[in-house]
Scaffold this motif. Structure first.
Motif, PDB file in Angstrom:
ATOM      1  N   GLN A 138       0.473  -4.574   2.413  1.00 49.54           N
ATOM      2  CA  GLN A 138      -0.498  -3.919   1.564  1.00 49.54           C
ATOM      3  C   GLN A 138      -1.123  -5.052   0.739  1.00 49.54           C
ATOM      4  O   GLN A 138      -0.412  -5.923   0.301  1.00 49.54           O
TER       5      GLN A 138
ATOM      6  N   THR B  47       6.806   2.733   3.182  1.00 48.27           N
ATOM      7  CA  THR B  47       7.074   1.294   3.061  1.00 48.27           C
ATOM      8  C   THR B  47       8.570   1.015   3.213  1.00 48.27           C
ATOM      9  O   THR B  47       8.970   0.042   3.857  1.00 48.27           O
TER      10      THR B  47
ATOM     11  N   ASP C  25       1.520  -2.546   6.805  1.00 47.69           N
ATOM     12  CA  ASP C  25       1.663  -1.592   5.705  1.00 47.69           C
ATOM     13  C   ASP C  25       0.328  -1.369   5.012  1.00 47.69           C
ATOM     14  O   ASP C  25      -0.097  -2.199   4.212  1.00 47.69           O
ATOM     15  N   GLU C  26      -0.324  -0.282   5.310  1.00 44.00           N
ATOM     16  CA  GLU C  26      -1.641   0.045   4.759  1.00 44.00           C
ATOM     17  C   GLU C  26      -2.534  -1.194   4.714  1.00 44.00           C
ATOM     18  O   GLU C  26      -3.103  -1.523   3.663  1.00 44.00           O
TER      19      GLU C  26
HETATM   20 MG   LIG Z   1       3.844   2.032   0.569  1.00 44.23          MG
END
Ligand SMILES: [Mg+2]
Ligand SMILES: Nc1ncnc2c1ncn2[C@@H]1O[C@H](COP(=O)(O)OP(=O)(O)O)[C@@H](O)[C@H]1O
Length: 273
Positions: free
Chosen positions: A83, A42, A160-161
């Motif tokens: 995320q 991240t 991000d994910e």
């Molecule tokens: Mg992360």
């Protein structure tokens, strides 16, 4: 093209999230950062749009350091899918997307029209446009997150994910959707995941990271699978467990590939045929 040049990030509490990271991310390709939780993924991503400033080194976009750019303008010009979707809970779905457009100067009416188109692009049922994020499933929320990331029509999309919090079936669906989108849109995508299978599925370039964002191996999925750099990579990609060891099985309908547990993975076809 995005380039990291000897980038390091030490947080004020002394944590070295990124030790010394250099990499070129080619334009219009998907680069995937993959590694365990806490390895610095991240942090790397956020140094591209200056949500995190490097302690040393440079991040360049098309040869220009991001440090010379206005951070707000930079952030608006780069799509970012967080995320857990990162949607604003008190805004409806359509307003979550339209807001991004309003911020880059699109008039209200046009912003709403464009937002509807974007929701269609990511495969969201338009009947959901006036709901609030909490009234959507996890997978639907992620679709809205992707629509938001695409709203300003950025050349660069950071993810991000983005599919981390959804169940495996929805996740597979979203992955296919992203592959389709990427074929049509041709963005420079930087994708973060801790799932090596997802990395191999989505990445043109896969970057396997260890703590401190130390690069263990960079390559295309087949380069890495054919030639894992070390035992860590072999273990990570499951070679040791034989998970990817495929064999050929003769069937009445031709030859198929099966995995170590005997599950059919695909048909074998002649090369160039
Ligand atoms: Mg992360
Ligand atoms: N704002 C912060 N202050 C201090 N340490 C941080 C901060 N953000 C992240 N870290 C630490 O930096 C390391 C890398 O974090 P992160 O980039 O979030 O990893 P990943 O995304 O791979 O899980 C971790 O040890 C994390 O605890």
């Amino acid at each position: 093209m995005i380039e990291f040049r000897s980038v390091a990030k030490r947080f004020p509490d002394g944590t070295v999230a990124v030790d010394d990271f250099s990499l070129v991310l080619p334009s219009r390709q998907t680069t995937v950062f993959v590694g365990s939780s806490g390895c610095g993924k991240t942090t790397l991503l956020r140094m591209i749009n200056r949500m995190v400033e490097p302690s040393s080194g440079e991040v360049e976009i098309d040869g220009e350091s991001v440090l010379g750019k206005d951070p707000v303008a930079l952030r608006r010009s780069i799509g970012y899918v967080m995320q857990n979707s990162g949607l604003m809970p008190h805004f409806t779905v359509i307003d979550n997307v339209a807001t991004v457009l309003r911020l880059v100067g699109v008039q209200k009416r046009a912003a709403h029209e464009r937002a509807r188109e974007l929701l269609e692009v990511v495969g969201l049922d338009l009947a959901l446009a006036d709901r609030y994020p909490s009234q959507l499933s996890g997978g639907q929320q992620q679709r809205v997150g992707v629509a938001r990331g695409l709203a300003a029509d950025p050349n660069i999309l950071l993810m991000d994910e983005p599919f981390g919090a959804v169940d495996p079936i929805v996740r597979a669906d979203l992955q296919q959707e992203l592959i389709r989108l990427q074929r049509d849109l041709d963005k420079t995508v930087v994708f973060v995941t801790h799932d090596i299978d997802e990395a191999f599925l989505l990445g043109d370039q896969v970057v396997i990271l260890d703590k401190g964002a130390r690069v263990i191996q960079v390559g295309s999925p087949s380069e890495i699978i054919d030639n894992p750099a070390d035992e860590f990579v072999s273990a990570f990609i499951g070679v040791e467990r034989g998970r990817r060891a495929l064999r050929i099985k003769e069937t009445p309908h031709g030859r198929v590939l099966v995995d170590s547990e005997g599950r059919t993975q695909g048909a074998l076809v002649e090369d160039g045929g």
